[in-house]
Design a protein around this motif. Structure first.
Motif, PDB file in Angstrom:
ATOM      1  N   ALA A  64     -17.802   1.432  -7.246  1.00  0.00           N
ATOM      2  CA  ALA A  64     -16.470   2.040  -7.309  1.00  0.00           C
ATOM      3  C   ALA A  64     -15.428   1.017  -7.748  1.00  0.00           C
ATOM      4  N   LEU A  65     -15.564  -0.214  -7.285  1.00  0.00           N
ATOM      5  CA  LEU A  65     -14.652  -1.286  -7.676  1.00  0.00           C
ATOM      6  C   LEU A  65     -14.755  -1.535  -9.180  1.00  0.00           C
ATOM      7  N   HIS A  66     -15.968  -1.557  -9.709  1.00  0.00           N
ATOM      8  CA  HIS A  66     -16.159  -1.752 -11.145  1.00  0.00           C
ATOM      9  C   HIS A  66     -15.652  -0.555 -11.940  1.00  0.00           C
ATOM     10  N   THR A  67     -15.821   0.640 -11.402  1.00  0.00           N
ATOM     11  CA  THR A  67     -15.406   1.850 -12.108  1.00  0.00           C
ATOM     12  C   THR A  67     -13.885   1.965 -12.195  1.00  0.00           C
ATOM     13  N   CYS A  68     -13.187   1.619 -11.134  1.00  0.00           N
ATOM     14  CA  CYS A  68     -11.728   1.819 -11.112  1.00  0.00           C
ATOM     15  C   CYS A  68     -10.958   0.666 -11.755  1.00  0.00           C
ATOM     16  N   PHE A  69     -11.640  -0.386 -12.165  1.00  0.00           N
ATOM     17  CA  PHE A  69     -10.947  -1.516 -12.808  1.00  0.00           C
ATOM     18  C   PHE A  69     -10.451  -1.072 -14.178  1.00  0.00           C
ATOM     19  N   PRO A  70      -9.204  -1.399 -14.535  1.00  0.00           N
ATOM     20  CA  PRO A  70      -8.635  -0.915 -15.806  1.00  0.00           C
ATOM     21  C   PRO A  70      -9.395  -1.438 -17.027  1.00  0.00           C
ATOM     22  N   ASP A  71      -9.662  -0.531 -17.943  1.00  0.00           N
ATOM     23  CA  ASP A  71     -10.407  -0.894 -19.150  1.00  0.00           C
ATOM     24  C   ASP A  71      -9.637  -1.860 -20.032  1.00  0.00           C
ATOM     25  N   ALA A  72      -8.311  -1.748 -20.055  1.00  0.00           N
ATOM     26  CA  ALA A  72      -7.510  -2.648 -20.886  1.00  0.00           C
ATOM     27  C   ALA A  72      -7.662  -4.095 -20.420  1.00  0.00           C
ATOM     28  N   VAL A  73      -7.638  -4.308 -19.107  1.00  0.00           N
ATOM     29  CA  VAL A  73      -7.802  -5.663 -18.569  1.00  0.00           C
ATOM     30  C   VAL A  73      -9.232  -6.136 -18.798  1.00  0.00           C
ATOM     31  N   ARG A  74     -10.176  -5.224 -18.667  1.00  0.00           N
ATOM     32  CA  ARG A  74     -11.582  -5.565 -18.909  1.00  0.00           C
ATOM     33  C   ARG A  74     -11.782  -6.021 -20.359  1.00  0.00           C
ATOM     34  N   ALA A  75     -11.101  -5.343 -21.293  1.00  0.00           N
ATOM     35  CA  ALA A  75     -11.217  -5.706 -22.707  1.00  0.00           C
ATOM     36  C   ALA A  75     -10.607  -7.083 -22.970  1.00  0.00           C
ATOM     37  N   ILE A  76      -9.527  -7.408 -22.290  1.00  0.00           N
ATOM     38  CA  ILE A  76      -8.880  -8.706 -22.481  1.00  0.00           C
ATOM     39  C   ILE A  76      -9.727  -9.828 -21.889  1.00  0.00           C
ATOM     40  N   LEU A  77     -10.221  -9.614 -20.669  1.00  0.00           N
ATOM     41  CA  LEU A  77     -10.982 -10.667 -19.985  1.00  0.00           C
ATOM     42  C   LEU A  77     -12.413 -10.800 -20.483  1.00  0.00           C
ATOM     43  N   GLY A  78     -12.978  -9.709 -20.954  1.00  0.00           N
ATOM     44  CA  GLY A  78     -14.374  -9.716 -21.370  1.00  0.00           C
ATOM     45  C   GLY A  78     -15.247  -9.145 -20.260  1.00  0.00           C
ATOM     46  N   GLY A  85     -16.043 -11.749 -11.783  1.00  0.00           N
ATOM     47  CA  GLY A  85     -14.857 -11.784 -10.924  1.00  0.00           C
ATOM     48  C   GLY A  85     -14.855 -10.657  -9.904  1.00  0.00           C
ATOM     49  N   LEU A  86     -15.224  -9.451 -10.334  1.00  0.00           N
ATOM     50  CA  LEU A  86     -15.272  -8.324  -9.396  1.00  0.00           C
ATOM     51  C   LEU A  86     -16.383  -8.498  -8.374  1.00  0.00           C
ATOM     52  N   ASN A  87     -17.487  -9.102  -8.771  1.00  0.00           N
ATOM     53  CA  ASN A  87     -18.563  -9.366  -7.811  1.00  0.00           C
ATOM     54  C   ASN A  87     -18.109 -10.374  -6.757  1.00  0.00           C
ATOM     55  N   ILE A  88     -17.395 -11.408  -7.176  1.00  0.00           N
ATOM     56  CA  ILE A  88     -16.872 -12.391  -6.218  1.00  0.00           C
ATOM     57  C   ILE A  88     -15.849 -11.740  -5.295  1.00  0.00           C
ATOM     58  N   PHE A  89     -14.970 -10.909  -5.878  1.00  0.00           N
ATOM     59  CA  PHE A  89     -13.975 -10.203  -5.066  1.00  0.00           C
ATOM     60  C   PHE A  89     -14.659  -9.291  -4.052  1.00  0.00           C
TER      61      PHE A  89
END
Length: 132
Positions: A64-78, A85-89
């Motif tokens: 759920a954490l991975h699903t709700c993360f914004p795609d725009a930020v995901r595209a910028i960070l890779g 980062g989400l796994n560590i969080f």
């Protein structure tokens, strides 16, 4: 409807007296108590979860954490950096000490927003470095 100043004051006084009477205040207190503690019970503990159920819940929340993360930020960070980062969080959120510490910091920030004059006492929220 437009009312005269005296009618408005009379209506305001009546509302004030009606809403601040002992009966009205006790009714509001009773309502809050019933919302927070229905039937006098704050919360009922559920039966302890098995190790498998705990693991399933952790995986469900991780996805759920991975699903709700914004795609725009995901595209910028890779993809890789975002996933790591989400796994560590997620691992941090599994630690009670970390979650408790974060909660205290957020409550400190809340108290500072409500009562800014106690800034010299509450310094836990400063660790988050949130600026206006």
């Amino acid at each position: 409807a437009v009312a005269s100043a005296s009618e408005f004051r009379r209506m305001l006084y009546k509302l004030h007296v009606d809403q601040l009477s002992a009966k009205a205040i006790s009714g509001w207190i009773d309502l809050v108590l019933q919302l927070i503690w229905p039937n006098g019970v704050f919360f009922k503990g559920s039966p302890p979860l098995t190790a498998q159920e705990l693991e399933e819940q952790a995986e469900k929340m991780k996805s759920a954490l991975h699903t709700c993360f914004p795609d725009a930020v995901r595209a910028i960070l890779g993809q890789d950096l975002t996933r790591d980062g989400l796994n560590i969080f997620h691992e941090m959120l599994q630690n009670r000490v970390v979650v408790r510490s974060m909660s205290y910091m957020l409550f400190d920030i809340l108290w500072l927003e409500v009562f800014p004059e106690i800034g010299d006492v509450l310094q836990g929220g400063s660790a988050l470095d949130i600026e206006d």
